[in-house]
Scaffold this motif. Structure first.
Motif, PDB file in Angstrom:
ATOM      1  N   GLY A  26       0.795  -1.225   0.000  1.00  0.00           N
ATOM      2  CA  GLY A  26       0.000   0.000   0.000  1.00  0.00           C
ATOM      3  C   GLY A  26       0.819   1.261   0.000  1.00  0.00           C
ATOM      4  O   GLY A  26       0.280   2.359  -0.155  1.00  0.00           O
ATOM      5  N   GLY A  27       2.132   1.142   0.187  1.00  0.00           N
ATOM      6  CA  GLY A  27       2.993   2.307   0.181  1.00  0.00           C
ATOM      7  C   GLY A  27       2.959   3.121   1.469  1.00  0.00           C
ATOM      8  O   GLY A  27       3.411   4.250   1.495  1.00  0.00           O
ATOM      9  N   HIS A  28       2.434   2.540   2.539  1.00  0.00           N
ATOM     10  CA  HIS A  28       2.356   3.246   3.820  1.00  0.00           C
ATOM     11  C   HIS A  28       3.646   2.987   4.611  1.00  0.00           C
ATOM     12  O   HIS A  28       3.665   2.200   5.553  1.00  0.00           O
ATOM     13  N   LEU A  29       4.692   3.676   4.212  1.00  0.00           N
ATOM     14  CA  LEU A  29       6.005   3.378   4.766  1.00  0.00           C
ATOM     15  C   LEU A  29       6.141   3.762   6.230  1.00  0.00           C
ATOM     16  O   LEU A  29       6.914   3.145   6.967  1.00  0.00           O
ATOM     17  N   GLU A  30       5.370   4.763   6.681  1.00  0.00           N
ATOM     18  CA  GLU A  30       5.416   5.099   8.106  1.00  0.00           C
ATOM     19  C   GLU A  30       4.876   3.936   8.938  1.00  0.00           C
ATOM     20  O   GLU A  30       5.346   3.674  10.042  1.00  0.00           O
ATOM     21  N   GLU A  31       3.910   3.224   8.402  1.00  0.00           N
ATOM     22  CA  GLU A  31       3.388   2.038   9.084  1.00  0.00           C
ATOM     23  C   GLU A  31       4.424   0.915   9.064  1.00  0.00           C
ATOM     24  O   GLU A  31       4.547   0.164  10.032  1.00  0.00           O
ATOM     25  N   LEU A  32       5.151   0.807   7.979  1.00  0.00           N
ATOM     26  CA  LEU A  32       6.190  -0.212   7.892  1.00  0.00           C
ATOM     27  C   LEU A  32       7.260   0.046   8.942  1.00  0.00           C
ATOM     28  O   LEU A  32       7.741  -0.890   9.579  1.00  0.00           O
ATOM     29  N   ALA A  33       7.611   1.295   9.156  1.00  0.00           N
ATOM     30  CA  ALA A  33       8.590   1.625  10.195  1.00  0.00           C
ATOM     31  C   ALA A  33       8.073   1.199  11.564  1.00  0.00           C
ATOM     32  O   ALA A  33       8.806   0.596  12.356  1.00  0.00           O
ATOM     33  N   PHE A  34       6.834   1.493  11.841  1.00  0.00           N
ATOM     34  CA  PHE A  34       6.211   1.115  13.113  1.00  0.00           C
ATOM     35  C   PHE A  34       6.259  -0.400  13.303  1.00  0.00           C
ATOM     36  O   PHE A  34       6.641  -0.901  14.368  1.00  0.00           O
ATOM     37  N   HIS A  35       5.890  -1.154  12.275  1.00  0.00           N
ATOM     38  CA  HIS A  35       5.839  -2.605  12.390  1.00  0.00           C
ATOM     39  C   HIS A  35       7.232  -3.225  12.426  1.00  0.00           C
ATOM     40  O   HIS A  35       7.435  -4.254  13.078  1.00  0.00           O
ATOM     41  N   THR A  36       8.181  -2.614  11.748  1.00  0.00           N
ATOM     42  CA  THR A  36       9.565  -3.101  11.820  1.00  0.00           C
ATOM     43  C   THR A  36      10.100  -2.941  13.234  1.00  0.00           C
ATOM     44  O   THR A  36      10.722  -3.856  13.786  1.00  0.00           O
ATOM     45  N   ARG A  37       9.858  -1.790  13.825  1.00  0.00           N
ATOM     46  CA  ARG A  37      10.280  -1.541  15.206  1.00  0.00           C
ATOM     47  C   ARG A  37       9.621  -2.553  16.156  1.00  0.00           C
ATOM     48  O   ARG A  37      10.283  -3.142  17.027  1.00  0.00           O
TER      49      ARG A  37
END
Length: 61
Positions: free
Chosen positions: A3-14
C-alpha cells in the motif's frame, strides 16, 4: 509494503525487533513480500527497514 504506507512499515519493523525478530528474519520477510509487491515497493521497504534497524540496534551513549 504493497500500500505504500512506509510510516506504518517503520512502526511494524520496530515492533518486530522488539518482539524478538532478527534483522535477518525481517529481511527474509521483505524479500518474500517483494516478490508479490514489486521491486519499487520492495526497495522503498528495505530503505525504511534498514533505517529502523540501524536506529534500534545502534548502542546509545
Amino acid at each position: 509494503m504493497a500500500g505504500g504506507h512506509l510510516e506504518e512499515l517503520a512502526f511494524h519493523t520496530r515492533a518486530a525487533l522488539r518482539s524478538g525478530l532478527t534483522p535477518t528474519e525481517i529481511r527474509e520477510i521483505l524479500i518474500q513480500a517483494g516478490v508479490y509487491c514489486g521491486v519499487p515497493a520492495a526497495n522503498a521497504a528495505f530503505r525504511v527497514a534498514r533505517s529502523v534497524i540501524l536506529e534500534e540496534t545502534t548502542p546509545r551513549d
